[in-house]
Design a protein around this motif. Structure first.
Motif, PDB file in Angstrom:
ATOM      1  N   LEU A  38       7.957 -19.599  -4.097  1.00  0.00           N
ATOM      2  CA  LEU A  38       6.548 -19.482  -3.728  1.00  0.00           C
ATOM      3  C   LEU A  38       6.463 -19.734  -2.234  1.00  0.00           C
ATOM      4  N   ILE A  39       5.906 -18.786  -1.495  1.00  0.00           N
ATOM      5  CA  ILE A  39       5.903 -18.842  -0.032  1.00  0.00           C
ATOM      6  C   ILE A  39       4.466 -18.855   0.455  1.00  0.00           C
ATOM      7  N   LEU A  40       4.171 -19.805   1.332  1.00  0.00           N
ATOM      8  CA  LEU A  40       2.859 -19.919   1.971  1.00  0.00           C
ATOM      9  C   LEU A  40       3.067 -19.744   3.465  1.00  0.00           C
ATOM     10  N   ASP A  41       2.322 -18.837   4.075  1.00  0.00           N
ATOM     11  CA  ASP A  41       2.452 -18.617   5.522  1.00  0.00           C
ATOM     12  C   ASP A  41       1.166 -17.996   6.036  1.00  0.00           C
ATOM     13  N   ASN A  42       0.504 -18.655   6.977  1.00  0.00           N
ATOM     14  CA  ASN A  42      -0.735 -18.114   7.548  1.00  0.00           C
ATOM     15  C   ASN A  42      -0.632 -17.954   9.063  1.00  0.00           C
ATOM     16  N   ASP A  43       0.584 -17.752   9.559  1.00  0.00           N
ATOM     17  CA  ASP A  43       0.879 -17.615  10.985  1.00  0.00           C
ATOM     18  C   ASP A  43       0.800 -18.932  11.732  1.00  0.00           C
ATOM     19  N   LEU A  44       0.457 -20.022  11.043  1.00  0.00           N
ATOM     20  CA  LEU A  44       0.447 -21.350  11.660  1.00  0.00           C
ATOM     21  C   LEU A  44       1.388 -22.308  10.942  1.00  0.00           C
ATOM     22  N   ILE A  45       1.441 -22.224   9.614  1.00  0.00           N
ATOM     23  CA  ILE A  45       2.285 -23.111   8.822  1.00  0.00           C
ATOM     24  C   ILE A  45       3.069 -22.271   7.818  1.00  0.00           C
ATOM     25  N   HIS A  46       4.313 -22.674   7.603  1.00  0.00           N
ATOM     26  CA  HIS A  46       5.182 -21.976   6.652  1.00  0.00           C
ATOM     27  C   HIS A  46       5.747 -23.010   5.692  1.00  0.00           C
ATOM     28  N   ALA A  47       5.601 -22.757   4.386  1.00  0.00           N
ATOM     29  CA  ALA A  47       6.148 -23.659   3.375  1.00  0.00           C
ATOM     30  C   ALA A  47       6.729 -22.826   2.245  1.00  0.00           C
ATOM     31  N   GLU A  48       7.799 -23.344   1.638  1.00  0.00           N
ATOM     32  CA  GLU A  48       8.445 -22.664   0.513  1.00  0.00           C
ATOM     33  C   GLU A  48       8.779 -23.681  -0.572  1.00  0.00           C
ATOM     34  N   TRP A  49       8.575 -23.243  -1.814  1.00  0.00           N
ATOM     35  CA  TRP A  49       8.988 -24.024  -2.975  1.00  0.00           C
ATOM     36  C   TRP A  49       9.895 -23.141  -3.836  1.00  0.00           C
ATOM     37  N   ARG A  50      11.032 -23.671  -4.224  1.00  0.00           N
ATOM     38  CA  ARG A  50      12.002 -22.917  -5.003  1.00  0.00           C
ATOM     39  C   ARG A  50      11.913 -23.319  -6.471  1.00  0.00           C
TER      40      ARG A  50
ATOM     41  N   GLY B  32      14.040 -23.358  -9.780  1.00  0.00           N
ATOM     42  CA  GLY B  32      15.416 -23.241 -10.226  1.00  0.00           C
ATOM     43  C   GLY B  32      15.535 -22.532 -11.566  1.00  0.00           C
ATOM     44  N   GLU B  33      16.792 -22.312 -11.993  1.00  0.00           N
ATOM     45  CA  GLU B  33      17.052 -21.598 -13.241  1.00  0.00           C
ATOM     46  C   GLU B  33      16.473 -22.326 -14.450  1.00  0.00           C
ATOM     47  N   GLN B  34      16.455 -23.660 -14.395  1.00  0.00           N
ATOM     48  CA  GLN B  34      15.908 -24.453 -15.499  1.00  0.00           C
ATOM     49  C   GLN B  34      14.440 -24.814 -15.284  1.00  0.00           C
ATOM     50  N   GLY B  35      13.838 -24.205 -14.257  1.00  0.00           N
ATOM     51  CA  GLY B  35      12.414 -24.456 -14.014  1.00  0.00           C
ATOM     52  C   GLY B  35      12.123 -25.631 -13.115  1.00  0.00           C
ATOM     53  N   ALA B  36      13.154 -26.243 -12.532  1.00  0.00           N
ATOM     54  CA  ALA B  36      12.908 -27.332 -11.583  1.00  0.00           C
ATOM     55  C   ALA B  36      12.251 -26.765 -10.326  1.00  0.00           C
ATOM     56  N   VAL B  37      11.261 -27.481  -9.776  1.00  0.00           N
ATOM     57  CA  VAL B  37      10.528 -27.023  -8.594  1.00  0.00           C
ATOM     58  C   VAL B  37      10.747 -28.027  -7.467  1.00  0.00           C
ATOM     59  N   THR B  38      11.265 -27.547  -6.341  1.00  0.00           N
ATOM     60  CA  THR B  38      11.490 -28.399  -5.174  1.00  0.00           C
ATOM     61  C   THR B  38      10.975 -27.691  -3.932  1.00  0.00           C
ATOM     62  N   CYS B  39      10.587 -28.472  -2.946  1.00  0.00           N
ATOM     63  CA  CYS B  39      10.131 -27.912  -1.676  1.00  0.00           C
ATOM     64  C   CYS B  39      11.344 -27.652  -0.791  1.00  0.00           C
ATOM     65  N   LYS B  40      11.430 -26.452  -0.229  1.00  0.00           N
ATOM     66  CA  LYS B  40      12.598 -26.050   0.535  1.00  0.00           C
ATOM     67  C   LYS B  40      12.324 -25.846   2.017  1.00  0.00           C
ATOM     68  N   ALA B  41      11.077 -25.721   2.410  1.00  0.00           N
ATOM     69  CA  ALA B  41      10.767 -25.514   3.825  1.00  0.00           C
ATOM     70  C   ALA B  41       9.354 -26.004   4.107  1.00  0.00           C
TER      71      ALA B  41
END
Length: 723
Positions: A18-30, A32-41
């Motif tokens: 899941l990627i959020l980017d509005n030209d000011l802030i960028h964030a990513e959440w991954r 995983g294969e088992q459904g684990a959700v972690t913030c990556k950026a």
């Protein structure tokens, strides 16, 4: 991809991100294969330095619940655990300006469904989120940890300083300097701390600043209920953790849902003032209740300085004085009502409505003090429902009977109180009211079984519910927060109230002390000032004020006069001084309301004059729209009558015209020169007669105006609308 203006939220199937980017802030959440959700950026868009520690997994959330069936064990659930994941559903809010994604998470082996709401707003390097929990099981559970924000950070410059505070132990009338705290923590290995927010606790804000004005982060949460934001080296893994949560002890029945408060994280480049400014602009644009009246924040009068000696005749006389001074809001403070919140028949025989009509005829709004969290033993409410109160209340001018605190967490009480407040507003034609004294009484568990902590039931389901319903049913009525001063320095009150008091009528010096501290967190219009003076704690002065005293109450607003207006002689020096400062306030208020507060020289407690403090302090505001600034400079006692004021926050290449409210010649300097050399100010000015206060100390002040040399100048600035 879905796009609204500059806000973009999308899901990348290839990377399951899941990627959020509005030209000011960028964030990513991954995911995983088992459904684990972690913030990556998490970084500012473009080449911004990533705040996340890639060596440490950064979970999206951690929650906990207690089973009521079986062994009664407590279960901790992390987004790193296996999940079934559905979504995201990406959509636009009704106004078409906000991107929102909703992800449905089903933690394996638990009865919970977790809805993660994520928002992104144009023009702000900020993301906002909240979690909604639903019990899909067949037995009740107790939510013991309700997540708000969780991140494992890597300081971009290798070191980090955390700022927080505004904790208030109690209204210590003899210790004004300690009313609101402000602190910072140098983070490093083994260093950890926590913000404890809630009623009369610290602000719902944490600022993280790197040395030299590099990358910074602000974290906020929108809760009046108790919350904890732990930060620092929490687990000895080298990361700087930020973990914000509530512990509501909430009994969640099968099929029922519980939504947590939103939290937000924003990024900025610069010093603490820049970080605070970017947060405040987000709060104003996204969270705070707007006021469409272009005069806001107002010049106001409040009758508090008159004590209980108010009646219709005296208030009508005050209205005439206020009209000549240019006052825009007239408020009748405590003392107008009987135990049933009706106008006192012997003082206001026609009620308050005729006074409201008179104010409206003079172009003013009309308001009143409403201490609805307190009830007299003589009231009909108490006589009929003595179980609706719990513990002592406060009634400033009580003449007989006892006073108790009202248990707003009781559904029957809050429903009754809502009807009563609507009646008071309508009968008295109120445009505005302020809360005060005790805001509520805690629930009595012997009378009312609790399904959550007393704090959560009282604050969220009582006070918050009442404020939200009032706004819904009487949207034109403006509400000022007060509880013998600011007691809820939160990003929830900005949604409920249009302004808030800080220190409660603390006088010139301590008004500046707490303006300095509170302005790091709340936007300037939540710096309402009760104009009076107290040269020493407990020595109230409501007459004989001059430029120094009035100017101490001008940054932010509203500017609320609590002085003895009936003693003012039109044409006297005090009258002319007040007229000058009201005119100045009206010229600068909109620029200050939207501007960046510049913390230049910190004011100190009175006892430090000559003992580590030279008595000089300065604070300003820079407006990036007009590239102009206003700076307030004060001197109290001390041996130094000339001081160089440090300046920052200007545009280096602008040539500024530097002018003064006092009788001094103007000149021009570049922003680069002003920031490098500062600004030399002499107080009292040469040829100016020294003014002594009640302690025999010299008081002096100056107001410096900076504007582009080729600009239009400082005119009466009434455009805007509180944000």
């Amino acid at each position: 991809m879905w796009e609204v203006q500059e806000s973009v939220i999308r899901f990348d199937e290839a990377t399951r991100s899941l990627i959020l980017d509005n030209d000011l802030i960028h964030a990513e959440w991954r995911v995983g294969e088992q459904g684990a959700v972690t913030c990556k950026a998490l970084r500012m868009s473009g080449d911004g330095v990533d705040w996340l520690d890639t060596a440490v997994r950064s979970p999206l959330y951690e929650l906990a619940y207690r089973e009521l069936a079986g062994t009664g064990r407590t279960v901790t659930v992390s987004s790193e655990d296996p999940h079934a994941v559905e979504g995201p559903e990406v959509s636009s809010l009704a106004d078409g300006t906000v991107g929102e994604a909703v992800v449905r998470l089903l933690p394996t082996g638990t009865p919970l469904e977790v809805l993660w709401h994520l928002q992104c707003h144009p023009r702000h390097a900020t993301l906002r989120q909240w979690f909604e929990l639903t019990n899909k099981g067949e037995t009740p559970i107790v939510i013991t940890r309700l997540p708000v924000v969780t991140y494992a950070l890597r300081p971009p410059a290798g070191s980090l300083r955390a700022y927080c505070g505004l904790g208030r132990e109690r209204a210590r009338r003899g210790m004004w300097a300690d009313w609101y705290t402000w602190r910072w923590v140098e983070l490093g290995p083994g260093v950890k701390d926590a913000v404890q927010s809630g009623y009369r606790r610290e602000a719902t804000w944490l600022g993280l600043v790197t040395p030299g004005g590099g990358p910074g982060m602000y974290v906020g949460w929108e809760s009046n209920a108790r919350a904890t934001c732990a930060f620092g080296d929490m687990y000895g893994d080298g990361a700087v953790w930020v973990e914000c949560c509530l512990r509501p002890g909430y009994r969640l029945e099968p099929g029922a849902s519980l939504a947590g408060p939103p939290g937000f994280v924003g990024l900025a480049e610069g010093d603490l003032d820049e970080l605070a400014y970017r947060c405040q602009r987000y709060v104003e644009d996204v969270l705070a209740r707007r006021v469409e009246d272009p005069r806001f924040p107002y010049v106001a009068f409040n009758s508090w300085g008159y004590g209980p000696d108010i009646d219709e005749e005296s208030m009508l006389r005050c209205l005439d004085v206020c009209q000549r001074l240019g006052v825009e809001l007239f408020v009748v403070d405590f003392g107008w009502e009987d135990p049933d919140w009706r106008p006192l028949a012997d003082r206001f025989p026609r009620g308050l409505a005729p006074l409201a009509d008179a104010a409206h005829a003079r172009g003013m709004l009309f308001g009143a003090h409403l201490s609805f969290g307190n009830a007299s033993s003589l009231s009909q409410m108490y006589k009929l429902h003595p179980d609706w109160v719990n513990g002592p209340g406060q009634w400033a001018y009580r003449r007989e009977g006892e006073v108790y605190a009202v248990t707003l967490g009781n559904p029957a009480t809050r429903e009754w109180m809502l009807d009563k407040l609507l009646q008071i507003i309508d009968d008295n034609k109120l445009d505005y009211f302020l809360t005060d004294h005790r805001l509520w009484g805690w629930c009595n568990p012997r009378v009312q079984p609790l399904h959550a902590t007393n704090d959560y039931v009282t604050v969220v389901e009582g006070f918050d519910w009442l404020m939200d319903r009032l706004r819904e049913l009487r949207p034109h009525v403006l509400i000022e927060h007060c509880d013998n001063g600011l007691s809820l320095p939160t990003f929830k009150i900005v949604r409920q109230h249009v302004t808030s008091i800080g220190a409660d009528a603390a006088g010139a010096l301590y008004e500046r002390v707490h303006t300095w501290r509170i302005s790091h967190v709340l936007p300037p219009r939540y710096l309402a000032h009760y104009v009076c003076d107290q040269p020493a704690p407990g020595r109230y002065v409501g007459a004989g004020l001059g430029d120094y005293e009035y100017r101490s109450h001008l940054l932010g607003g509203p500017m609320i006069l609590m002085t003895h207006l009936h003693q003012l002689q039109e044409g006297s020096e005090e009258w002319r001084s007040l007229q000058r400062q009201i005119a100045l306030y009206k010229r600068i208020r909109q620029r200050v309301a939207r501007g960046k507060v510049l913390h230049l020289l910190e004011p100190q407690p009175l006892e430090r004059v000559g003992h580590g403090w030279d008595g000089w302090d300065a604070i300003g505001s820079y407006d990036e729209v007009t590239d102009s600034a206003v700076i307030f400079v004060f001197c109290l006692g001390g041996e130094i009558n000339c001081r160089t004021i440090p300046i920052h926050g200007l545009r280096a290449d602008t040539l500024y015209k530097v002018s003064f409210e006092g009788d001094r010649a103007s000149f021009s300097l570049s922003g680069r020169e002003l920031m490098a050399k500062g600004l030399e100010v002499e107080l009292p000015a040469r040829g100016q007669r020294p003014v002594l206060d009640a302690n025999g100390m010299v008081r002096a002040s100056e107001v410096v105006l900076l504007e582009p040399a080729d600009g239009p100048g400082w005119a009466d600035d009434t455009g805007g609308g509180g944000g």
